[in-house]
Design a protein around this motif. Structure first.
Motif, short mmCIF file in Angstrom:
data_model
loop_
_atom_site.label_atom_id
_atom_site.label_comp_id
_atom_site.label_asym_id
_atom_site.label_seq_id
_atom_site.Cartn_x
_atom_site.Cartn_y
_atom_site.Cartn_z
N ILE A 1 -13.26 -7.60 5.84
CA ILE A 1 -12.60 -7.35 4.57
C ILE A 1 -11.15 -7.81 4.70
N PRO A 2 -10.62 -8.38 3.61
CA PRO A 2 -9.31 -9.02 3.72
C PRO A 2 -8.14 -8.06 3.87
N ASN A 3 -8.24 -6.86 3.34
CA ASN A 3 -7.10 -5.95 3.36
C ASN A 3 -7.04 -5.23 4.72
N PHE B 1 2.57 1.67 -3.36
CA PHE B 1 1.61 2.19 -4.33
C PHE B 1 1.52 3.71 -4.22
N ASP C 1 0.83 -1.21 0.00
CA ASP C 1 0.00 0.00 0.00
C ASP C 1 0.86 1.25 0.00
N PHE D 1 -7.20 7.21 -1.61
CA PHE D 1 -6.09 8.16 -1.81
C PHE D 1 -5.35 7.86 -3.10
N GLN D 2 -4.92 6.59 -3.24
CA GLN D 2 -4.17 6.23 -4.45
C GLN D 2 -5.02 6.42 -5.69
N VAL E 1 -8.79 0.59 -8.52
CA VAL E 1 -8.02 0.67 -7.28
C VAL E 1 -8.92 1.10 -6.13
N GLY F 1 -10.23 -1.65 -3.19
CA GLY F 1 -9.37 -1.36 -2.06
C GLY F 1 -9.58 -2.29 -0.88
N ASP F 2 -10.77 -2.90 -0.78
CA ASP F 2 -11.02 -3.84 0.32
C ASP F 2 -10.20 -5.10 0.19
N TYR F 3 -9.87 -5.46 -1.05
CA TYR F 3 -9.27 -6.77 -1.28
C TYR F 3 -7.81 -6.71 -1.68
N SER F 4 -7.40 -5.59 -2.21
CA SER F 4 -6.04 -5.51 -2.71
C SER F 4 -5.46 -4.16 -2.29
N PRO F 5 -4.17 -3.98 -2.47
CA PRO F 5 -3.58 -2.69 -2.10
C PRO F 5 -4.28 -1.54 -2.80
N GLY F 6 -4.30 -0.42 -2.15
CA GLY F 6 -4.93 0.74 -2.77
C GLY F 6 -6.12 1.20 -1.97
#
Lengths: 179, 140
Positions: free
Chosen positions: A128-130, A47, A44, B37-38, B25, B29-34
């Motif tokens: 949520i996974p992240n 990114f 993150d 903001f990004q 993105v 965002g819940d599942y992957s980076p980001g």
């Protein structure tokens, strides 16, 4: 390897007098930092660094360069006193790190305050996974709202400084060619 | 740069993908980076790319400075508004569980506040870019 490249880019940044090259090197520096963050599994952060540091700020710097010219002036004083100040400050900072626990040690207090809870429980509590997103937007929602407000306030500051003629039509000779 | 065919066509082809990627993105965002903001920065980058290639006026006809300034404020309102909505529904300020049964509300709440972040960051970045790019330099 990445750290070596980072150091090389940093030194080159100091030496180069052409501001255009400086901006490009700063972009490269950001991109290398992003690579470093990726290696450390902080995707993150990587990114954000790639998008903001290497992307937008390079463009903004280029915009500023179009305003102020491409060549840095020769410094009008000897760099000895600044060097002394920097060395003393750096020394103090290094001295301060002596008291800190070992880098990357999993037993560090910072890893056992709330981090355990977030990593173990956040999926059950937020589903949520992240984990980064759930900490950012849910557990620390107030902080993120404050950040958003700060970003907005920063833009207001820039507008006050740069846009004296806000709300009026730009003057005819103010046609930007966009850099 | 506006004379270069490759740059013009490349920018035109890339821009929609950049914008789609930005939205991806955000919503992913819940599942992957980001996250917001990004995503906001990526959307602003698409606008900046188009402005660099096609000129500031052409882009400002589509994405007006007034619109992006409004965006910057609107995002904060969206974020704070989500908090107010959860309060009206009887939970804590920004207590997303109010928005749906169980923890599904967290999804909606997070998407909502991240949308606020996205709109603000997009508006701010484009505003700053417009302000810098719209000024006349001494050396041009």
């Amino acid at each position: 390897m990445l750290l070596t490249l980072l150091a090389a880019a940093g030194l080159a940044l100091l030496r180069v007098r052409n501001l255009f090259a400086v901006v490009m090197l700063a972009g490269i520096y950001s991109l290398l930092s992003a690579g470093l963050f990726t290696v450390m599994d902080a995707v993150d952060v990587a990114f954000t660094e790639a998008a903001v540091g290497a992307g937008i700020s390079t463009v903004l710097f280029l915009g500023a360069l179009a305003l102020c010219g491409h060549q840095e002036n020769k410094p009008g004083h000897t760099p000895l006193l600044p060097l002394f100040v920097v060395l003393v400050t750096g020394g103090l900072l290094v001295w301060g790190t002596m008291d800190m626990p070992g880098f990357g040690d999993p037993a560090n207090p910072v890893h056992h305050h709330v981090a355990d809870h977030y990593i173990d429980e956040s999926y059950h509590e937020i589903e949520i996974p992240n984990v980064v997103t759930s900490v950012l937007a849910s557990y620390r929602g107030y902080d993120t709202m404050g950040e958003t407000t700060v970003v907005f306030a920063a833009a207001v500051g820039v507008m006050i400084l740069l846009a004296g003629r806000l709300g009026r039509r730009p003057r005819p000779e103010g046609k930007g060619d966009g850099g | 740069m506006r004379g270069e065919v490759v740059v013009r066509v490349g920018a035109k082809v890339l821009a929609p993908f950049i914008i789609t990627f930005g939205l991806c993105v955000h919503f992913h965002g819940d599942y992957s980076p980001g996250g917001g903001f990004q995503a906001g920065v990526i959307l602003a980058a698409a606008i900046a790319l188009l402005a660099l290639v096609y000129g500031l006026e052409a882009v400002q006809k589509v994405v007006t400075p007034r619109f992006v300034r409004a965006c910057a404020a609107l995002g904060v309102i969206i974020f704070a508004g989500v908090g107010v909505v959860t309060m009206v529904l009887g939970h804590n300020y920004l207590g997303y569980d109010a928005l749906a049964e169980g923890h599904a509300g967290q999804h909606y709440g997070i998407l909502g506040v991240e949308l606020g972040v996205l709109v603000t960051v997009f508006g701010v970045m484009v505003t700053v870019f417009y302000l810098f790019a719209g000024r006349r330099g001494r050396t041009q």
